[in-house]
Design a protein around this motif. Sequence first.
Motif, short mmCIF file in Angstrom:
data_model
loop_
_atom_site.label_atom_id
_atom_site.label_comp_id
_atom_site.label_asym_id
_atom_site.label_seq_id
_atom_site.Cartn_x
_atom_site.Cartn_y
_atom_site.Cartn_z
N MET A 1 0.40 -1.38 -0.19
CA MET A 1 0.15 0.04 -0.18
C MET A 1 1.16 0.85 -0.04
SD MET A 1 -2.71 1.61 3.00
CE MET A 1 -4.54 -0.09 2.86
N PRO A 2 0.44 2.16 -0.82
CA PRO A 2 1.53 3.54 -1.32
C PRO A 2 1.70 4.31 0.59
CG PRO A 2 -0.06 3.69 -2.94
CD PRO A 2 -0.56 1.81 -1.94
N ARG A 3 2.81 5.17 0.47
CA ARG A 3 2.63 5.64 1.50
C ARG A 3 1.54 6.69 2.17
NH1 ARG A 3 4.75 6.49 6.94
NH2 ARG A 3 6.11 8.34 7.46
N VAL A 4 1.32 7.61 1.36
CA VAL A 4 0.28 8.45 1.66
C VAL A 4 -1.19 7.92 1.85
CG1 VAL A 4 -0.42 8.27 -0.89
CG2 VAL A 4 -1.12 10.02 1.35
N SER A 5 -1.16 6.50 1.24
CA SER A 5 -2.43 5.62 1.71
C SER A 5 -3.25 5.18 3.49
CB SER A 5 -3.05 4.56 0.91
OG SER A 5 -3.18 4.75 -0.45
N ARG A 65 3.30 10.28 -5.78
CA ARG A 65 3.70 11.85 -6.21
C ARG A 65 4.10 12.35 -5.49
NH1 ARG A 65 5.74 9.58 -10.14
NH2 ARG A 65 5.21 9.22 -11.67
N ARG A 66 4.58 13.88 -5.16
CA ARG A 66 5.07 14.44 -3.78
C ARG A 66 3.25 15.25 -3.61
NH1 ARG A 66 9.72 18.78 -3.09
NH2 ARG A 66 8.31 20.38 -1.66
N ILE A 67 2.89 15.65 -5.14
CA ILE A 67 1.48 16.65 -4.23
C ILE A 67 0.80 15.62 -3.65
CG2 ILE A 67 0.87 15.83 -6.45
CD1 ILE A 67 -1.03 18.34 -6.46
N ALA A 68 0.58 14.20 -3.83
CA ALA A 68 -0.61 13.80 -2.92
C ALA A 68 0.29 13.42 -1.12
CB ALA A 68 -0.37 11.62 -2.80
N MET A 69 1.72 14.02 -0.76
CA MET A 69 2.19 13.95 0.21
C MET A 69 1.87 15.56 1.10
SD MET A 69 2.78 11.42 1.84
CE MET A 69 3.83 11.73 3.01
N LEU A 113 -9.54 21.61 -2.76
CA LEU A 113 -8.64 21.51 -4.38
C LEU A 113 -7.77 20.47 -4.95
CD1 LEU A 113 -9.52 25.64 -3.85
CD2 LEU A 113 -10.83 23.68 -5.27
N THR A 114 -6.66 21.29 -4.12
CA THR A 114 -5.41 20.05 -4.19
C THR A 114 -5.93 18.96 -4.35
OG1 THR A 114 -4.44 21.50 -2.78
CG2 THR A 114 -2.86 19.00 -3.27
N GLU A 124 0.65 12.00 -15.76
CA GLU A 124 1.54 12.53 -16.55
C GLU A 124 1.70 13.96 -16.17
OE1 GLU A 124 -0.32 10.13 -18.37
OE2 GLU A 124 1.24 8.95 -17.95
N THR A 125 0.73 14.53 -15.82
CA THR A 125 0.36 15.72 -15.72
C THR A 125 0.52 16.24 -14.35
OG1 THR A 125 -1.46 15.84 -16.92
CG2 THR A 125 -0.71 17.91 -15.50
N VAL A 126 0.21 15.26 -13.26
CA VAL A 126 0.74 15.19 -11.72
C VAL A 126 2.20 15.22 -11.66
CG1 VAL A 126 0.42 13.81 -9.65
CG2 VAL A 126 -1.53 14.33 -10.60
N ARG A 127 2.87 14.21 -12.26
CA ARG A 127 4.31 14.26 -12.55
C ARG A 127 4.69 15.68 -12.82
NH1 ARG A 127 5.00 9.96 -15.83
NH2 ARG A 127 4.38 8.81 -14.43
N SER A 128 4.39 15.96 -14.02
CA SER A 128 5.08 16.74 -14.76
C SER A 128 4.81 18.59 -13.82
CB SER A 128 4.55 17.68 -15.81
OG SER A 128 3.44 17.80 -15.83
N ALA A 129 3.52 18.26 -12.80
CA ALA A 129 3.71 19.65 -11.36
C ALA A 129 4.43 18.79 -10.31
CB ALA A 129 2.23 19.32 -11.40
#
Length: 135
Positions: A1-5, A65-69, A113-114, A124-129
Amino acid sequence: MPRVSELFFKTAVIFLILGIAAGLQMAISGDHGAFPAHAHINLLGWVTSAIFGGYYALNPAKAERRIAMIHYGLYTVGLVIMLPALYWMLAAGRPEIEPVVAIGSLIVAAAVLTFAFIVFSSAETVRSATVAPAQ
């Protein structure tokens, strides 16, 4: 399971315990004046956090992705500010606490909103952001 989960699920369980404690306190005292705070603890803290954890478990590419954390941190900080202040404001009759509740609510809204950005973006969009690929 992913860490953020895992973090979202563990946080959800903590809020479940707090929500049950708030409900028991109201039942024992017979004072149900803080029931909106109790509902927010259960809905935002327990249910929504668990849903976020489930979403990331089902979408591991987005979870990595970093944005998830960032989402997790922002949401959790917002709840930690908003929920105790809301409970205190309602249970103790302290309307002067409302600006603290508002600040926490705005942080929670920013976190939602995030999450919306994450959901509506491709991996891919999340990765590039969040992480610029080496060229």
